[in-house]
Write a protein that holds these residues in place. Structure first.
Motif, PDB file in Angstrom:
ATOM      1  N   ARG A  80      11.676 -13.598  -2.843  1.00 17.01           N
ATOM      2  CA  ARG A  80      10.346 -13.439  -2.830  1.00 17.01           C
ATOM      3  C   ARG A  80       9.740 -12.112  -3.094  1.00 17.01           C
ATOM      4  NH1 ARG A  80       9.026 -18.331  -1.214  1.00 17.01           N
ATOM      5  NH2 ARG A  80      10.539 -19.433   0.516  1.00 17.01           N
ATOM      6  N   ASN A  81       8.915 -11.903  -3.922  1.00 13.83           N
ATOM      7  CA  ASN A  81       8.360 -10.693  -4.270  1.00 13.83           C
ATOM      8  C   ASN A  81       6.860 -10.516  -3.729  1.00 13.83           C
ATOM      9  OD1 ASN A  81      10.597  -9.561  -5.844  1.00 13.83           O
ATOM     10  ND2 ASN A  81       9.651 -10.747  -7.862  1.00 13.83           N
ATOM     11  N   TYR A  82       6.652  -9.821  -2.479  1.00 18.52           N
ATOM     12  CA  TYR A  82       5.393  -9.895  -1.819  1.00 18.52           C
ATOM     13  C   TYR A  82       4.680  -8.525  -2.310  1.00 18.52           C
ATOM     14  CZ  TYR A  82       7.690 -13.108   1.337  1.00 18.52           C
ATOM     15  OH  TYR A  82       8.318 -13.947   1.820  1.00 18.52           O
ATOM     16  N   GLN A  83       3.193  -8.844  -2.515  1.00 22.33           N
ATOM     17  CA  GLN A  83       2.433  -7.908  -3.050  1.00 22.33           C
ATOM     18  C   GLN A  83       2.278  -6.752  -1.894  1.00 22.33           C
ATOM     19  OE1 GLN A  83      -1.158  -9.516  -4.155  1.00 22.33           O
ATOM     20  NE2 GLN A  83      -2.402  -7.401  -4.207  1.00 22.33           N
ATOM     21  N   THR A  84       2.296  -5.395  -2.351  1.00 23.41           N
ATOM     22  CA  THR A  84       2.104  -4.421  -1.467  1.00 23.41           C
ATOM     23  C   THR A  84       0.490  -4.131  -0.983  1.00 23.41           C
ATOM     24  OG1 THR A  84       4.132  -3.069  -2.365  1.00 23.41           O
ATOM     25  CG2 THR A  84       2.517  -1.885  -1.129  1.00 23.41           C
ATOM     26  N   PRO A  85       0.267  -4.045   0.262  1.00 25.64           N
ATOM     27  CA  PRO A  85      -1.343  -3.848   0.484  1.00 25.64           C
ATOM     28  C   PRO A  85      -1.664  -2.263   0.126  1.00 25.64           C
ATOM     29  CG  PRO A  85       0.068  -4.681   2.344  1.00 25.64           C
ATOM     30  CD  PRO A  85       1.203  -4.379   1.365  1.00 25.64           C
ATOM     31  N   ILE A  86      -2.755  -2.465  -0.205  1.00 30.48           N
ATOM     32  CA  ILE A  86      -3.230  -1.047  -0.632  1.00 30.48           C
ATOM     33  C   ILE A  86      -4.620  -0.798   0.303  1.00 30.48           C
ATOM     34  CG2 ILE A  86      -4.586   0.061  -2.609  1.00 30.48           C
ATOM     35  CD1 ILE A  86      -1.858  -0.670  -3.178  1.00 30.48           C
ATOM     36  N   ILE A  87      -4.583   0.440   0.785  1.00 31.74           N
ATOM     37  CA  ILE A  87      -5.843   1.057   1.678  1.00 31.74           C
ATOM     38  C   ILE A  87      -6.239   2.358   1.128  1.00 31.74           C
ATOM     39  CG2 ILE A  87      -6.189   1.700   3.868  1.00 31.74           C
ATOM     40  CD1 ILE A  87      -4.224  -0.215   5.202  1.00 31.74           C
ATOM     41  N   ASN A  88      -7.260   2.454   0.932  1.00 33.11           N
ATOM     42  CA  ASN A  88      -7.994   3.680   0.422  1.00 33.11           C
ATOM     43  C   ASN A  88      -7.217   4.158  -0.642  1.00 33.11           C
ATOM     44  OD1 ASN A  88      -9.711   3.946   2.833  1.00 33.11           O
ATOM     45  ND2 ASN A  88      -8.197   5.273   3.853  1.00 33.11           N
ATOM     46  N   GLU A  89      -6.917   3.274  -1.606  1.00 31.53           N
ATOM     47  CA  GLU A  89      -6.116   3.350  -3.144  1.00 31.53           C
ATOM     48  C   GLU A  89      -4.728   3.827  -2.819  1.00 31.53           C
ATOM     49  OE1 GLU A  89      -9.046   5.763  -5.462  1.00 31.53           O
ATOM     50  OE2 GLU A  89     -10.315   4.145  -5.428  1.00 31.53           O
ATOM     51  N   SER A  90      -4.254   3.772  -1.542  1.00 30.56           N
ATOM     52  CA  SER A  90      -2.811   4.266  -1.652  1.00 30.56           C
ATOM     53  C   SER A  90      -2.020   2.776  -0.829  1.00 30.56           C
ATOM     54  CB  SER A  90      -2.818   5.276  -0.579  1.00 30.56           C
ATOM     55  OG  SER A  90      -3.511   6.411  -0.952  1.00 30.56           O
ATOM     56  N   PRO A  91      -0.844   3.054  -1.381  1.00 26.30           N
ATOM     57  CA  PRO A  91       0.119   1.739  -1.268  1.00 26.30           C
ATOM     58  C   PRO A  91       0.876   1.957   0.392  1.00 26.30           C
ATOM     59  CG  PRO A  91       1.455   3.156  -2.853  1.00 26.30           C
ATOM     60  CD  PRO A  91      -0.215   3.450  -2.554  1.00 26.30           C
ATOM     61  N   VAL A  92       0.716   0.886   0.964  1.00 28.03           N
ATOM     62  CA  VAL A  92       1.082   1.022   2.428  1.00 28.03           C
ATOM     63  C   VAL A  92       2.803   0.998   2.103  1.00 28.03           C
ATOM     64  CG1 VAL A  92       1.409  -0.332   4.582  1.00 28.03           C
ATOM     65  CG2 VAL A  92      -0.670  -0.201   3.317  1.00 28.03           C
ATOM     66  N   GLU A  93       3.460   1.833   2.937  1.00 32.29           N
ATOM     67  CA  GLU A  93       4.788   2.016   2.941  1.00 32.29           C
ATOM     68  C   GLU A  93       5.376   0.523   3.965  1.00 32.29           C
ATOM     69  OE1 GLU A  93       8.560   4.519   4.495  1.00 32.29           O
ATOM     70  OE2 GLU A  93       6.543   5.175   5.247  1.00 32.29           O
ATOM     71  N   ARG A  94       6.352   0.014   3.230  1.00 29.34           N
ATOM     72  CA  ARG A  94       7.182  -0.907   3.513  1.00 29.34           C
ATOM     73  C   ARG A  94       8.348  -0.635   4.240  1.00 29.34           C
ATOM     74  NH1 ARG A  94       7.353  -5.777  -0.417  1.00 29.34           N
ATOM     75  NH2 ARG A  94       5.128  -5.629   0.153  1.00 29.34           N
ATOM     76  N   VAL A  95       8.869  -0.857   5.454  1.00 26.73           N
ATOM     77  CA  VAL A  95       9.880  -0.291   6.213  1.00 26.73           C
ATOM     78  C   VAL A  95      10.854  -1.449   6.733  1.00 26.73           C
ATOM     79  CG1 VAL A  95       8.584   1.525   6.770  1.00 26.73           C
ATOM     80  CG2 VAL A  95       8.511  -0.832   8.325  1.00 26.73           C
ATOM     81  N   ASN A  96      11.935  -1.195   7.068  1.00 29.84           N
ATOM     82  CA  ASN A  96      12.819  -2.281   7.638  1.00 29.84           C
ATOM     83  C   ASN A  96      12.760  -2.133   9.161  1.00 29.84           C
ATOM     84  OD1 ASN A  96      14.004  -2.681   5.075  1.00 29.84           O
ATOM     85  ND2 ASN A  96      15.493  -0.979   5.330  1.00 29.84           N
ATOM     86  N   SER A  97      12.241  -1.385   9.619  1.00 32.71           N
ATOM     87  CA  SER A  97      11.954  -1.386  11.201  1.00 32.71           C
ATOM     88  C   SER A  97      10.870  -0.417  11.602  1.00 32.71           C
ATOM     89  CB  SER A  97      13.224  -0.933  11.951  1.00 32.71           C
ATOM     90  OG  SER A  97      13.500   0.453  11.705  1.00 32.71           O
ATOM     91  N   PHE A  98      10.216  -0.756  12.525  1.00 33.35           N
ATOM     92  CA  PHE A  98       9.296   0.346  13.405  1.00 33.35           C
ATOM     93  C   PHE A  98       9.122   0.082  14.762  1.00 33.35           C
ATOM     94  CE2 PHE A  98       6.376  -3.354  12.698  1.00 33.35           C
ATOM     95  CZ  PHE A  98       5.760  -3.314  13.709  1.00 33.35           C
TER      96      PHE A  98
END
Length: 256
Positions: A80-98
Protein backbone atom coordinates in the motif's frame (compact mmCIF):
# COMPACT_ATOMS: atom_id res chain seq x y z
CA UNK A 1 -7.89 -4.00 10.19
CA UNK A 2 -5.61 -2.87 7.41
CA UNK A 3 -3.24 -0.56 9.23
CA UNK A 4 -2.79 1.85 12.06
CA UNK A 5 -1.00 5.18 11.82
CA UNK A 6 0.45 7.11 14.69
CA UNK A 7 1.48 10.76 14.45
CA UNK A 8 3.29 12.38 17.35
CA UNK A 9 2.14 15.98 17.96
CA UNK A 10 3.02 18.51 20.65
CA UNK A 11 1.11 21.26 22.42
CA UNK A 12 -2.50 20.46 21.57
CA UNK A 13 -4.97 20.79 24.41
CA UNK A 14 -8.14 19.71 22.62
CA UNK A 15 -9.24 16.07 22.68
CA UNK A 16 -11.41 15.07 19.74
CA UNK A 17 -11.90 11.86 17.82
CA UNK A 18 -14.03 9.92 15.34
CA UNK A 19 -14.86 6.23 15.08
CA UNK A 20 -11.58 5.55 13.26
CA UNK A 21 -9.35 8.13 14.95
CA UNK A 22 -8.53 8.96 18.52
CA UNK A 23 -6.29 11.28 20.49
CA UNK A 24 -3.92 10.13 23.22
CA UNK A 25 -2.58 12.99 25.30
CA UNK A 26 -0.06 13.10 28.13
CA UNK A 27 1.19 16.48 29.41
CA UNK A 28 2.39 18.37 26.32
CA UNK A 29 2.71 15.23 24.16
CA UNK A 30 -0.19 14.33 21.88
CA UNK A 31 -0.57 11.35 19.56
CA UNK A 32 -3.14 11.04 16.79
CA UNK A 33 -4.03 7.39 16.14
CA UNK A 34 -5.87 6.49 12.95
CA UNK A 35 -7.28 3.17 11.75
CA UNK A 36 -7.07 2.87 7.97
CA UNK A 37 -9.63 0.47 6.48
CA UNK A 38 -10.17 -0.25 2.78
CA UNK A 39 -7.40 2.25 1.93
CA UNK A 40 -9.60 5.09 3.19
CA UNK A 41 -7.35 7.68 4.84
CA UNK A 42 -9.91 10.48 4.83
CA UNK A 43 -10.74 10.58 8.55
CA UNK A 44 -7.09 10.33 9.61
CA UNK A 45 -5.88 13.11 7.31
CA UNK A 46 -8.88 15.26 8.26
CA UNK A 47 -7.99 14.91 11.94
CA UNK A 48 -4.50 16.20 11.18
CA UNK A 49 -5.92 19.18 9.28
CA UNK A 50 -8.23 19.90 12.21
CA UNK A 51 -5.22 19.89 14.47
CA UNK A 52 -3.32 22.27 12.23
CA UNK A 53 -6.31 24.64 11.96
CA UNK A 54 -6.86 24.60 15.72
CA UNK A 55 -3.23 25.53 16.33
CA UNK A 56 -3.43 28.38 13.86
CA UNK A 57 -6.59 29.76 15.47
CA UNK A 58 -4.92 29.64 18.89
CA UNK A 59 -1.64 31.20 17.73
CA UNK A 60 0.36 27.99 18.17
CA UNK A 61 2.99 26.74 15.75
CA UNK A 62 3.47 23.02 15.27
CA UNK A 63 7.10 21.96 15.06
CA UNK A 64 7.01 19.72 12.01
CA UNK A 65 10.63 18.65 12.53
CA UNK A 66 9.59 17.01 15.81
CA UNK A 67 6.46 15.46 14.36
CA UNK A 68 6.79 11.84 13.20
CA UNK A 69 4.48 9.32 11.58
CA UNK A 70 4.67 5.57 12.17
CA UNK A 71 2.68 3.07 10.08
CA UNK A 72 1.84 -0.37 11.47
CA UNK A 73 0.59 -2.60 8.66
CA UNK A 74 0.57 -6.40 8.81
CA UNK A 75 -1.42 -6.88 5.62
CA UNK A 76 0.21 -9.33 3.20
CA UNK A 77 -2.33 -9.00 0.40
CA UNK A 78 -0.77 -6.04 -1.37
CA UNK A 79 1.72 -3.25 -0.91
CA UNK A 80 0.00 0.00 0.00
CA UNK A 81 1.09 3.55 -0.72
CA UNK A 82 -0.05 5.83 2.09
CA UNK A 83 -0.35 9.55 1.59
CA UNK A 84 2.18 11.63 3.51
CA UNK A 85 0.52 14.12 5.90
CA UNK A 86 1.32 17.79 5.28
CA UNK A 87 1.58 20.32 8.11
CA UNK A 88 2.38 23.98 7.48
CA UNK A 89 3.16 23.04 3.87
CA UNK A 90 5.86 20.60 5.01
CA UNK A 91 5.67 16.79 4.79
CA UNK A 92 5.71 14.84 8.05
CA UNK A 93 8.68 12.50 8.37
CA UNK A 94 7.75 8.82 8.31
CA UNK A 95 9.86 6.67 10.63
CA UNK A 96 10.27 2.98 11.46
CA UNK A 97 10.21 3.63 15.20
CA UNK A 98 9.82 6.39 17.75
CA UNK A 99 10.04 6.78 21.50
CA UNK A 100 6.78 7.53 23.27
CA UNK A 101 6.62 8.01 27.05
CA UNK A 102 9.84 6.05 27.50
CA UNK A 103 8.86 3.13 25.26
CA UNK A 104 10.41 2.52 21.83
CA UNK A 105 7.58 1.57 19.45
CA UNK A 106 8.52 0.00 16.11
CA UNK A 107 6.46 -0.54 12.98
CA UNK A 108 6.41 -4.32 13.46
CA UNK A 109 5.43 -3.94 17.15
CA UNK A 110 8.43 -5.99 18.28
CA UNK A 111 10.13 -5.01 21.52
CA UNK A 112 13.76 -6.05 20.95
CA UNK A 113 14.96 -2.51 20.34
CA UNK A 114 13.25 -1.24 23.47
CA UNK A 115 14.55 -4.12 25.58
CA UNK A 116 18.10 -3.73 24.27
CA UNK A 117 17.98 -0.07 25.26
CA UNK A 118 16.64 -0.94 28.71
CA UNK A 119 19.27 -3.64 29.28
CA UNK A 120 22.10 -1.31 28.26
CA UNK A 121 20.88 1.41 30.63
CA UNK A 122 20.41 -1.04 33.50
CA UNK A 123 23.90 -2.50 33.05
CA UNK A 124 25.38 0.97 33.38
CA UNK A 125 23.70 1.24 36.79
CA UNK A 126 25.24 -2.09 37.86
CA UNK A 127 28.62 -0.32 38.04
CA UNK A 128 27.29 1.99 40.75
CA UNK A 129 25.83 -0.98 42.62
CA UNK A 130 29.25 -2.66 42.66
CA UNK A 131 30.89 0.52 43.89
CA UNK A 132 28.44 0.71 46.78
CA UNK A 133 29.17 -2.92 47.61
CA UNK A 134 32.90 -2.16 47.66
CA UNK A 135 32.17 0.55 50.24
CA UNK A 136 30.63 -2.24 52.40
CA UNK A 137 27.17 -0.73 52.58
CA UNK A 138 24.51 -2.88 54.30
CA UNK A 139 22.65 -5.41 52.18
CA UNK A 140 19.38 -3.59 52.80
CA UNK A 141 20.80 -0.39 51.33
CA UNK A 142 22.11 -2.25 48.27
CA UNK A 143 18.73 -3.90 47.78
CA UNK A 144 16.97 -0.52 47.95
CA UNK A 145 19.44 0.94 45.46
CA UNK A 146 18.77 -1.95 43.08
CA UNK A 147 15.00 -1.54 43.38
CA UNK A 148 15.09 2.21 42.80
CA UNK A 149 17.71 2.52 40.05
CA UNK A 150 17.90 -0.83 38.23
CA UNK A 151 14.66 -2.74 38.72
CA UNK A 152 12.68 0.44 38.00
CA UNK A 153 14.40 0.64 34.59
CA UNK A 154 13.89 -3.04 33.79
CA UNK A 155 10.19 -2.90 34.67
CA UNK A 156 9.24 0.51 33.30
CA UNK A 157 5.94 0.13 31.39
CA UNK A 158 6.43 -3.64 31.65
CA UNK A 159 2.72 -4.31 31.07
CA UNK A 160 3.10 -2.86 27.58
CA UNK A 161 5.95 -4.94 26.23
CA UNK A 162 6.87 -7.95 28.39
CA UNK A 163 4.03 -10.21 27.24
CA UNK A 164 5.17 -10.06 23.60
CA UNK A 165 8.90 -10.12 24.29
CA UNK A 166 10.97 -13.01 22.93
CA UNK A 167 12.68 -15.61 25.11
CA UNK A 168 16.04 -14.23 23.98
CA UNK A 169 15.10 -10.74 25.16
CA UNK A 170 13.76 -12.10 28.47
CA UNK A 171 17.02 -13.93 29.09
CA UNK A 172 18.93 -10.70 28.44
CA UNK A 173 16.77 -8.93 31.02
CA UNK A 174 17.13 -11.71 33.55
CA UNK A 175 20.92 -11.72 33.18
CA UNK A 176 20.94 -8.20 34.57
CA UNK A 177 18.95 -9.40 37.58
CA UNK A 178 21.33 -12.32 38.15
CA UNK A 179 24.32 -9.96 37.95
CA UNK A 180 22.76 -7.82 40.66
CA UNK A 181 22.09 -10.92 42.78
CA UNK A 182 25.75 -11.93 42.59
CA UNK A 183 26.78 -8.40 43.52
CA UNK A 184 24.65 -8.02 46.65
CA UNK A 185 24.36 -11.75 47.54
CA UNK A 186 20.58 -11.50 47.83
CA UNK A 187 17.84 -13.26 45.91
CA UNK A 188 15.85 -10.81 43.77
CA UNK A 189 12.39 -11.20 42.20
CA UNK A 190 12.45 -12.38 38.59
CA UNK A 191 10.84 -10.15 36.01
CA UNK A 192 8.17 -12.65 34.98
CA UNK A 193 6.86 -12.72 38.56
CA UNK A 194 6.82 -8.93 38.66
CA UNK A 195 4.95 -8.83 35.35
CA UNK A 196 2.35 -11.37 36.51
CA UNK A 197 1.78 -9.55 39.79
CA UNK A 198 1.38 -6.19 38.08
CA UNK A 199 -1.00 -7.71 35.52
CA UNK A 200 -3.21 -8.93 38.33
CA UNK A 201 -3.01 -5.65 40.26
CA UNK A 202 -3.81 -3.52 37.19
CA UNK A 203 -6.66 -5.81 36.18
CA UNK A 204 -8.19 -5.57 39.64
CA UNK A 205 -8.09 -1.77 39.48
CA UNK A 206 -9.81 -1.73 36.08
CA UNK A 207 -12.52 -4.15 37.26
CA UNK A 208 -13.28 -1.99 40.29
CA UNK A 209 -13.30 1.27 38.29
CA UNK A 210 -16.59 1.34 36.39
CA UNK A 211 -15.56 4.60 34.71
CA UNK A 212 -12.43 3.06 33.19
CA UNK A 213 -12.75 2.98 29.36
CA UNK A 214 -11.68 -0.68 29.28
CA UNK A 215 -13.82 -1.87 32.17
CA UNK A 216 -16.23 -3.52 29.72
CA UNK A 217 -13.53 -5.94 28.56
CA UNK A 218 -13.74 -7.68 31.93
CA UNK A 219 -17.11 -9.44 31.91
CA UNK A 220 -18.06 -12.29 34.22
CA UNK A 221 -19.37 -15.56 32.86
CA UNK A 222 -22.80 -16.87 33.86
CA UNK A 223 -21.30 -18.61 36.87
CA UNK A 224 -20.21 -15.21 38.19
CA UNK A 225 -16.90 -16.71 39.27
CA UNK A 226 -14.65 -16.42 36.22
CA UNK A 227 -14.10 -13.71 33.63
CA UNK A 228 -14.87 -14.32 29.98
CA UNK A 229 -11.73 -14.78 27.87
CA UNK A 230 -11.13 -12.36 25.02
CA UNK A 231 -11.11 -13.75 21.51
CA UNK A 232 -7.61 -13.45 20.05
CA UNK A 233 -7.01 -14.28 16.40
CA UNK A 234 -3.26 -13.68 16.57
CA UNK A 235 -0.51 -14.70 18.95
CA UNK A 236 0.43 -11.04 19.32
CA UNK A 237 -3.01 -10.19 20.67
CA UNK A 238 -3.19 -13.30 22.86
CA UNK A 239 0.03 -12.31 24.61
CA UNK A 240 -0.92 -8.64 25.02
CA UNK A 241 -2.05 -7.10 28.30
CA UNK A 242 -5.83 -7.55 28.38
CA UNK A 243 -5.97 -11.28 27.52
CA UNK A 244 -3.08 -11.85 29.93
CA UNK A 245 -4.81 -9.83 32.65
CA UNK A 246 -8.01 -11.86 32.35
CA UNK A 247 -6.06 -15.11 32.55
CA UNK A 248 -4.27 -13.76 35.61
CA UNK A 249 -7.57 -12.98 37.34
CA UNK A 250 -9.03 -16.39 36.49
CA UNK A 251 -5.89 -18.14 37.71
CA UNK A 252 -6.12 -16.31 41.03
CA UNK A 253 -9.80 -17.30 41.36
CA UNK A 254 -8.92 -20.95 40.64
CA UNK A 255 -6.19 -21.00 43.28
CA UNK A 256 -8.29 -19.37 46.00
Amino acid sequence: MDASRYSNFLNWNTICCTKSTTIIKFADDTVVVGLISDNNETAYLKEIRNLENWCQRNNLLLNVSKTKELIVDFSTKQERNYQTPIINESPVERVNSFKYLGVHITQDLSWSWHINTVVKKARQRLYHLRRLRDFRLPSKVLRNFYSCTIESILTGNILTWFGNSTMQDRRALQRVVRSAERTIHTELPDLHSIYSRRCWTKARKIVKDLSHPNNGLFSLMRSGKRFRSLKANTERLRRSFFPQAIRSLNQYITQY
